[in-house]
Design an enzyme around this catalytic site. Structure first.
Site, mmCIF file in Angstrom:
data_model
loop_
_atom_site.group_PDB
_atom_site.id
_atom_site.type_symbol
_atom_site.label_atom_id
_atom_site.label_comp_id
_atom_site.label_asym_id
_atom_site.label_seq_id
_atom_site.Cartn_x
_atom_site.Cartn_y
_atom_site.Cartn_z
ATOM 1 N N ASP A 43 51.516 6.861 68.087
ATOM 2 C CA ASP A 43 52.975 6.711 68.091
ATOM 3 C C ASP A 43 53.254 5.485 67.230
ATOM 4 O O ASP A 43 53.065 4.353 67.671
ATOM 5 C CB ASP A 43 53.460 6.504 69.538
ATOM 6 C CG ASP A 43 54.932 6.089 69.614
ATOM 7 O OD1 ASP A 43 55.615 6.091 68.573
ATOM 8 O OD2 ASP A 43 55.389 5.757 70.728
ATOM 9 N N LYS A 65 59.418 0.800 59.750
ATOM 10 C CA LYS A 65 59.665 2.231 59.870
ATOM 11 C C LYS A 65 61.055 2.609 59.350
ATOM 12 O O LYS A 65 61.271 3.709 58.861
ATOM 13 C CB LYS A 65 59.524 2.620 61.338
ATOM 14 C CG LYS A 65 59.606 4.107 61.618
ATOM 15 C CD LYS A 65 59.219 4.364 63.065
ATOM 16 C CE LYS A 65 59.404 5.799 63.487
ATOM 17 N NZ LYS A 65 58.971 5.981 64.886
ATOM 18 N N ASP A 76 65.051 9.213 74.510
ATOM 19 C CA ASP A 76 64.151 8.189 73.966
ATOM 20 C C ASP A 76 64.952 6.980 73.477
ATOM 21 O O ASP A 76 65.590 7.024 72.429
ATOM 22 C CB ASP A 76 63.330 8.815 72.823
ATOM 23 C CG ASP A 76 62.327 7.831 72.222
ATOM 24 O OD1 ASP A 76 62.347 6.640 72.580
ATOM 25 O OD2 ASP A 76 61.517 8.263 71.376
ATOM 26 N N GLU A 118 58.390 13.190 67.740
ATOM 27 C CA GLU A 118 58.198 12.398 68.955
ATOM 28 C C GLU A 118 58.632 13.153 70.216
ATOM 29 O O GLU A 118 57.891 13.175 71.204
ATOM 30 C CB GLU A 118 58.923 11.051 68.826
ATOM 31 C CG GLU A 118 58.202 10.134 67.833
ATOM 32 C CD GLU A 118 59.049 8.995 67.303
ATOM 33 O OE1 GLU A 118 60.162 8.769 67.814
ATOM 34 O OE2 GLU A 118 58.594 8.329 66.358
HETATM 35 P P1 ADP Z 1 60.117 1.828 69.498
HETATM 36 O O1 ADP Z 1 59.964 3.259 69.849
HETATM 37 O O2 ADP Z 1 61.376 1.499 68.787
HETATM 38 O O3 ADP Z 1 58.936 1.239 68.826
HETATM 39 P P2 ADP Z 1 59.739 1.054 72.322
HETATM 40 O O4 ADP Z 1 59.875 2.362 72.962
HETATM 41 O O5 ADP Z 1 58.431 0.384 72.363
HETATM 42 O O6 ADP Z 1 60.319 1.020 70.868
HETATM 43 O O7 ADP Z 1 60.829 0.106 73.028
HETATM 44 C C1 ADP Z 1 60.915 -1.241 72.728
HETATM 45 C C2 ADP Z 1 62.159 -1.802 73.376
HETATM 46 O O8 ADP Z 1 62.059 -1.648 74.782
HETATM 47 C C3 ADP Z 1 62.321 -3.279 73.101
HETATM 48 O O9 ADP Z 1 63.660 -3.542 72.737
HETATM 49 C C4 ADP Z 1 61.988 -3.908 74.431
HETATM 50 O O10 ADP Z 1 62.687 -5.115 74.635
HETATM 51 C C5 ADP Z 1 62.487 -2.847 75.395
HETATM 52 N N1 ADP Z 1 61.903 -2.957 76.728
HETATM 53 C C6 ADP Z 1 60.595 -2.887 77.073
HETATM 54 N N2 ADP Z 1 60.448 -3.066 78.394
HETATM 55 C C7 ADP Z 1 61.698 -3.253 78.919
HETATM 56 C C8 ADP Z 1 62.217 -3.496 80.227
HETATM 57 N N3 ADP Z 1 61.410 -3.602 81.274
HETATM 58 N N4 ADP Z 1 63.554 -3.624 80.357
HETATM 59 C C9 ADP Z 1 64.368 -3.542 79.302
HETATM 60 N N5 ADP Z 1 63.947 -3.329 78.054
HETATM 61 C C10 ADP Z 1 62.630 -3.183 77.849
HETATM 62 MG MG MG Z 2 59.368 5.138 70.117
#
Ligand code: ADP
Ligand code: MG
Length: 593
Positions: A8, A70, A191, A169
């Site tokens: 991912d 990205k 998502d 995804e």
């Molecule tokens: P991407 O798919 O864009 O790479 P992710 O699915 O990894 O992103 O999500 C990252 C986001 O999730 C970040 O903004 C992070 O701050 C937020 N995040 C992760 N854990 C928590 C949580 N417990 N509460 C709120 N936001 C969260």
């Molecule tokens: Mg993602």
């Protein structure tokens, strides 16, 4: 066949998983991390720091630390106005050129930067599996167009991976949940990541995935919530201390990380404390920042972001022609926010949210499952992906003639016959388009070519057959044939992602050559592990320190300081010695406690 891993490759975080034994598992790094920031920092000595190590460099090296790459994959400069303003690094290229980023005197394509991330993930997977990895399934957002998919595939190849499949995804998430069974059902993949909010409604019947709607907001994500916190804290600080943190890159970077931390804390608590010692120094000495943020205040200042979330969901429902009795699957870190879950229940009128799999990991797990199918370890999985955008050609009147419609299952191949608009025309231009508008100019040109050598004939007589073949990765190949002469011309969309084969090969060699060698990697891993221990211990001491006997506390403090020095000097043996000492202290402490 070697292992085929699932990746991912996220805007904010990336995750790698592999199919081992009889199920997909997330790969843990040497330091025990299961997700890796999608970040690369280019250091002064020519080396690069990737992932967590890059994140550490962000405070001191913001212009040379690349994140959110990205957003630039397969994009021309004219398409990234908004994205460009969000990042501190320099994005270059003429309006119609594919963008690159400038690091000092060197230019890097987004594919090369992503390749560095992928290469690191590959190395981690090899360490975890104890065997070489040669193939990968890489996921992309459902709305990614041909150029973005092609760029992702290129990045994988530059990283030395055989890209077996590019999958959407949401499809990967559905696969991870095993929603590919025979039973017919409707699901929404919700998502919410760091930079984007992607919604997909799928209908699953007899193992086929039919997309009934895709919607989202590519400018709404966890980062926006962080920014709200940054603004209220910085405003408050400016009011009281006449110092605007936002104007000082290093201080701002510290506040950014603290704001994100606070947001994460508020997913579980009612109040979060933001404390940044030594944020600035003035005539009276160092200044500290200390701010308590309540969940109530946080939700109030983000109310419009929550409204935007609701709106995107409602648009999806509208696009899918109403959605009743859907199962909502939570994906992405931001779905951990309680308010977001509340909204998902409210708009989709459900009290069941599917969140039994970790929302950070579900996409990679699904990709690894497909990897399991490809490497021959898993059977009876049906997977049908679809075309994300309609594709066709421009007609003489400036319209778009659709050849393959959006949401057509792939792989697919469609033929259409066209003719010449004028008499005695010996060549026809073929403008290959992607998009949903009836007007050619409102769609995106994927490639332009001329079919030459058509026999002279009155308008409308020659028969030109255009064939669009879309492979399982959603990548297009176009062939045009003059049925009279049999003359045909085939194009793999010219510069579809901006990289010629030769350039790609060169980048692949560069990336491989500059990859850290095994001992160097091990040292990097060790340092990273030590940094993590330092962070954790400091955190632990701050919260539990008082409970320790003073003598112990001092002893622990001394070892931590030594470890920190060893890390700063990159002294491998001193790092090992002090880690060992820490371990012993911890054992004694446990026994005593
Ligand atoms: P991407 O798919 O864009 O790479 P992710 O699915 O990894 O992103 O999500 C990252 C986001 O999730 C970040 O903004 C992070 O701050 C937020 N995040 C992760 N854990 C928590 C949580 N417990 N509460 C709120 N936001 C969260
Ligand atoms: Mg993602």
């Amino acid at each position: 066949m070697g292992k085929v891993i699932g990746i991912d490759l996220g805007t904010t975080n990336s995750v790698v998983a592999a199919f081992t034994g009889r199920r997909p598992s997330v790969v843990e790094s040497f330091a025990g991390e299961r997700t890796m920031p999608s970040m690369v920092s280019f250091l002064e000595d020519g080396k690069r720091a990737i992932g967590h190590a890059a994140m550490k460099c962000q405070v001191t090296n913001p212009e040379h630390t690349i994140y959110s790459i990205k957003r630039f994959m397969g994009r021309r400069h004219s398409e990234v106005d908004r994205e460009e303003k969000l990042v501190p690094y320099e994005v270059v290229g003429k309006p119609q050129e594919f963008v690159q980023v400038r690091i000092g005197k060197k230019l890097y394509t987004p594919q090369q930067v992503s390749a560095l991330i992928l290469q690191e993930l590959k190395a981690q997977a090899e360490g975890f599996l104890g065997e070489p990895v040669d193939g990968a399934v890489i996921t992309v957002p459902a709305y990614f167009n041909d150029a973005q998919r092609q760029a992702t595939k290129d990045a994988g190849e530059i990283a030395g991976l055989q890209v077996k499949r590019i999958i959407n995804e949401p499809t990967a998430a559905a696969l991870a949940y095993g929603l590919d069974g025979q039973e017919s059902r409707r699901i929404v993949i919700f998502d919410f990541g760091g930079g984007t909010f992607d919604l997909s409604a799928l209908e699953i019947r007899g193992g086929d995935f039919k997309v009934i709607g895709v919607h989202g907001n590519t400018h709404l994500g966890g980062d926006d919530f962080d920014q709200r916190i940054i603004d209220i804290v910085a405003d408050d600080y400016a009011r009281n201390h006449r110092f605007d943190i936002r104007e000082h890159p290093m201080a701002l970077q510290r506040l950014k990380q603290a704001a994100q931390h606070a947001k994460v804390e508020l997913s579980q608590r009612e109040v979060a404390n933001i404390s940044l010692p030594f944020i600035t120094v003035d005539g009276n000495g160092p200044k500290h920042l200390d701010y308590n943020l309540t969940k109530e205040r946080f939700e109030a200042v983000c109310s419009d972001l929550f409204d935007d979330t609701r709106k995107a969901c409602q648009e999806l429902i509208w696009e899918a022609g109403g959605l009743k009795d859907v199962e909502v699957v939570l994906v992405g870190g931001s779905t951990r926010m309680p308010k977001i879950q509340e909204i998902a229940c409210e708009v989709f009128k459900t009290d069941r949210l599917n969140k039994s799999l970790n929302p950070d990991e579900v996409v990679a797990l699904g990709a690894a499952k497909l990897g399991g199918v490809i490497q021959g370890d898993l059977h009876n999985v049906n997977l049908m992906d679809v075309v994300s955008h309609s594709m066709g050609v421009e007609t003489a009147g400036g319209g778009m003639s659709k050849i393959v419609a959006k949401n057509t299952p792939i792989p697919t191949s469609v033929r259409r016959v066209y003719s010449t608009p004028s008499n005695n025309q010996t060549s026809v231009p073929i403008n290959v388009l992607e998009g949903e508008s009836k007007e050619a100019k409102e769609n995106r040109t994927l490639g332009l070519f001329q079919l030459k050598g058509i026999r002279r004939a009155p308008a409308g007589v020659p028969q030109i057959e255009v064939e669009f073949a879309i492979d399982a990765d959603g990548i297009l190949q176009v062939k045009a044939t003059d049925k009279d002469t049999g003359k045909s011309q085939e194009i793999v969309i010219q510069g579809g992602s901006g990289l010629e084969r030769g350039a790609k090969e060169r980048m692949r060699r560069d990336t491989q050559e500059q990859a850290p060698k095994q001992p160097e990697r091990a040292a990097g891993d060790l340092r990273q592990h030590a940094e993590k221990v330092l962070d954790d211990m400091k955190d632990w001491l701050e919260h539990n320190g008082e409970m320790m006997a003073q003598r112990k506390r001092i002893e622990l403090g001394t070892v931590l300081t030594k470890l920190q020095k060893a890390v700063a000097k990159n002294n491998e043996s001193a790092i090992r010695t002090n880690l060992k000492k820490l371990d012993e202290l911890a054992k004694v402490h446990k026994k005593a406690g």
